[in-house]
Design a protein around this motif. Structure first.
Motif, short mmCIF file in Angstrom:
data_model
loop_
_atom_site.label_atom_id
_atom_site.label_comp_id
_atom_site.label_asym_id
_atom_site.label_seq_id
_atom_site.Cartn_x
_atom_site.Cartn_y
_atom_site.Cartn_z
N PRO A 173 0.82 -1.23 0.00
CA PRO A 173 0.00 0.00 0.00
C PRO A 173 0.84 1.27 0.00
N LYS B 119 -19.51 7.79 0.29
CA LYS B 119 -18.86 7.93 1.61
C LYS B 119 -17.34 7.74 1.47
N LEU B 120 -16.96 6.77 0.67
CA LEU B 120 -15.53 6.54 0.47
C LEU B 120 -14.88 7.72 -0.23
N VAL C 38 -14.14 10.31 2.31
CA VAL C 38 -12.94 9.98 3.10
C VAL C 38 -11.70 10.33 2.29
N ARG C 39 -11.74 9.94 1.03
CA ARG C 39 -10.58 10.19 0.16
C ARG C 39 -10.29 11.69 0.05
N MET D 287 -8.92 12.98 3.33
CA MET D 287 -7.52 12.53 3.48
C MET D 287 -6.59 13.42 2.66
N LEU E 106 -1.00 8.96 9.40
CA LEU E 106 -2.27 8.22 9.41
C LEU E 106 -2.24 7.05 8.42
N GLU F 152 -2.66 3.30 9.66
CA GLU F 152 -3.93 2.65 9.36
C GLU F 152 -3.85 1.71 8.15
N ILE F 153 -3.20 2.15 7.09
CA ILE F 153 -3.19 1.35 5.86
C ILE F 153 -2.02 0.37 5.86
N ARG G 136 -6.68 11.87 13.24
CA ARG G 136 -7.91 11.08 13.38
C ARG G 136 -9.09 11.97 13.76
N LEU H 170 -10.16 14.17 10.82
CA LEU H 170 -10.89 13.36 9.84
C LEU H 170 -12.33 13.12 10.32
N ARG H 171 -12.44 12.73 11.60
CA ARG H 171 -13.78 12.47 12.14
C ARG H 171 -14.63 13.73 12.10
N LEU I 256 -15.77 14.45 8.58
CA LEU I 256 -16.81 13.50 8.15
C LEU I 256 -18.14 13.80 8.85
N GLU I 257 -18.04 14.15 10.13
CA GLU I 257 -19.25 14.50 10.89
C GLU I 257 -19.98 15.67 10.24
N TYR J 270 -8.37 5.44 20.95
CA TYR J 270 -7.99 5.57 19.53
C TYR J 270 -7.78 7.05 19.17
N TYR J 271 -8.72 7.88 19.59
CA TYR J 271 -8.61 9.30 19.23
C TYR J 271 -7.53 10.03 20.04
N ARG K 54 -11.72 -1.80 14.60
CA ARG K 54 -12.11 -1.84 13.17
C ARG K 54 -13.21 -2.87 12.95
N PRO L 251 -18.69 7.96 11.05
CA PRO L 251 -17.42 8.38 10.43
C PRO L 251 -16.37 7.26 10.51
N ALA M 60 -17.08 4.54 7.90
CA ALA M 60 -16.69 5.01 6.56
C ALA M 60 -15.16 4.98 6.41
N PHE M 61 -14.48 5.45 7.45
CA PHE M 61 -13.02 5.50 7.38
C PHE M 61 -12.42 4.09 7.32
N TRP N 11 -12.85 2.50 4.00
CA TRP N 11 -11.87 3.05 3.05
C TRP N 11 -10.48 2.44 3.29
N VAL N 12 -10.11 2.32 4.54
CA VAL N 12 -8.80 1.73 4.91
C VAL N 12 -8.72 0.29 4.39
N GLU O 140 -8.01 0.33 0.77
CA GLU O 140 -6.65 0.81 0.46
C GLU O 140 -5.57 -0.20 0.82
N SER O 141 -5.82 -0.98 1.85
CA SER O 141 -4.78 -1.92 2.29
C SER O 141 -4.95 -3.32 1.67
#
Lengths: 173, 143
Positions: free
Chosen positions: A19, A101-102, A105-106, A109, A120, A124-125, A152, A155-156, A159-160, B12-13, B26, B37, B40-41, B44-45, B48-49
């Motif tokens: 990734p 929704k994705l 996020v994109r 990000m 991040l 995460e990835i 984080r 981002l939240r 999105l909110e 986490y936050y 997750r 949120p 959705a995140f 997406w993760v 991506e992974s």
């Protein structure tokens, strides 16, 4: 070290590297080629790898450097996360709501400050540990925790805002 | 369940969760029916992974090819070395054999020539001798 030993040792790294390298190089094909080349280079330097005190840092740094060199050679513009990239939805069927929704996020990000986004993504990835992120970014672990926390939350919150707006305009989130 | 999820979310936050806690979080968020949120995140993760099919074999293709090439090279070197050694041994043996044959031939010719020579020119006969007296101290011989 036999090829089988090499593979079983390097495969867990490959899962994390893919990734990360794909984000730098952009396409799946280029990432695959780059990973092949990187593995060949590491195979040719397997003695150095065995003697290396910190193989994680060695491998991740080699991967990043290789990708950046590759990009430099190709003189391509970097791929941005804000670009229109087809969204894959889990399960194979296309769900416009999930895809939307994705996309949010994109976009968020892509709008994050670079150091926020980098940390991040790594956590995460790529699934990197704090120590591995520290090795790659040159930052201390407590600072990485701070960056991660801020990114984080940002981002939240973003999105909110979108979800609140959609709820406010009558759309189901 | 919900309390545990909320507790993990707080951690986490704050950037304090371990990788294992993040994995649990997750899973919990993705299993929820309602949109959030986090859901959705994490969706997406996951995308991506995700790794493409057949990546493992593809990634090590060049390593396998390189190892195969090296094995073939070693095999060629070994076969060449054995062949060269054999060729050298055969050459030495053949040379030695030729030398022995020549020596044998030379000896035969030499013997033949001696024989011919003796035949053509017999050895002079021993002269007749007349022994007149022999005792412990004196021998009297007349040629």
């Amino acid at each position: 070290m036999t090829t089988e030993e090499f593979k079983s040792r390097l495969w867990p790294y490959t899962r994390k590297l893919y990734p990360m390298m794909k984000r730098i190089l952009g396409s799946e094909e280029e990432t695959r080629d780059a990973l092949q080349e990187l593995m060949l280079r590491l195979w040719n330097r397997k003695e150095a790898l065995e003697e290396c005190l910190n193989p994680d840092a060695y491998i991740f740094t080699a991967a990043r450097n290789y990708c950046f060199d590759q990009k430099k050679r190709e003189r391509r513009s970097p791929v941005t996360l804000t670009g229109e990239v087809p969204v894959q939805v889990a399960g194979g069927s296309f769900d416009p709501d999930a895809a939307e929704k994705l996309k949010h996020v994109r976009l968020i990000m892509g709008s994050l400050p670079e150091n926020y986004r980098e940390v991040l993504e790594m956590r995460e990835i790529d699934g990197l540990s704090f120590e591995e992120i520290a090795e790659l970014t040159g930052n201390e672990v407590p600072y990485i925790r701070v960056l991660l926390s801020r990114s984080r939350m940002k981002l939240r919150n973003e999105l909110e805002k979108i979800y609140s707006y959609e709820r406010g305009t009558g759309q189901t989130a | 369940m919900k309390e545990e999820r909320d507790r993990l979310l707080e951690k986490y936050y704050r950037g304090e969760t371990t990788q294992e806690e993040e994995r649990l979080l997750r899973e919990a968020c993705l299993a929820e029916a309602d949109a959030s949120p986090e859901k959705a995140f994490f969706t997406w993760v996951a995308g991506e992974s995700a790794l493409p099919e057949g990546l493992e074999s593809a990634v090590f293709e060049k390593v396998d090819a390189s190892a195969r090439k090296k094995r073939v090279r070693v095999l060629i070197y070994s076969v060449t070395s054995v062949a060269a050694t054999l060729a050298l041994m055969i050459t030495l043996y053949a040379g030695n054999l030729a030398r022995l044959e020549k020596e044998q031939e030379f000896r035969m010719i030499e013997q033949t020539l001696v024989h011919v020579s003796e035949t053509l020119q017999p050895a002079p006969a021993e002269p007749d001798m007349l022994v007149l007296w022999v005792d412990n101290d004196v021998e009297i011989i007349v040629n």
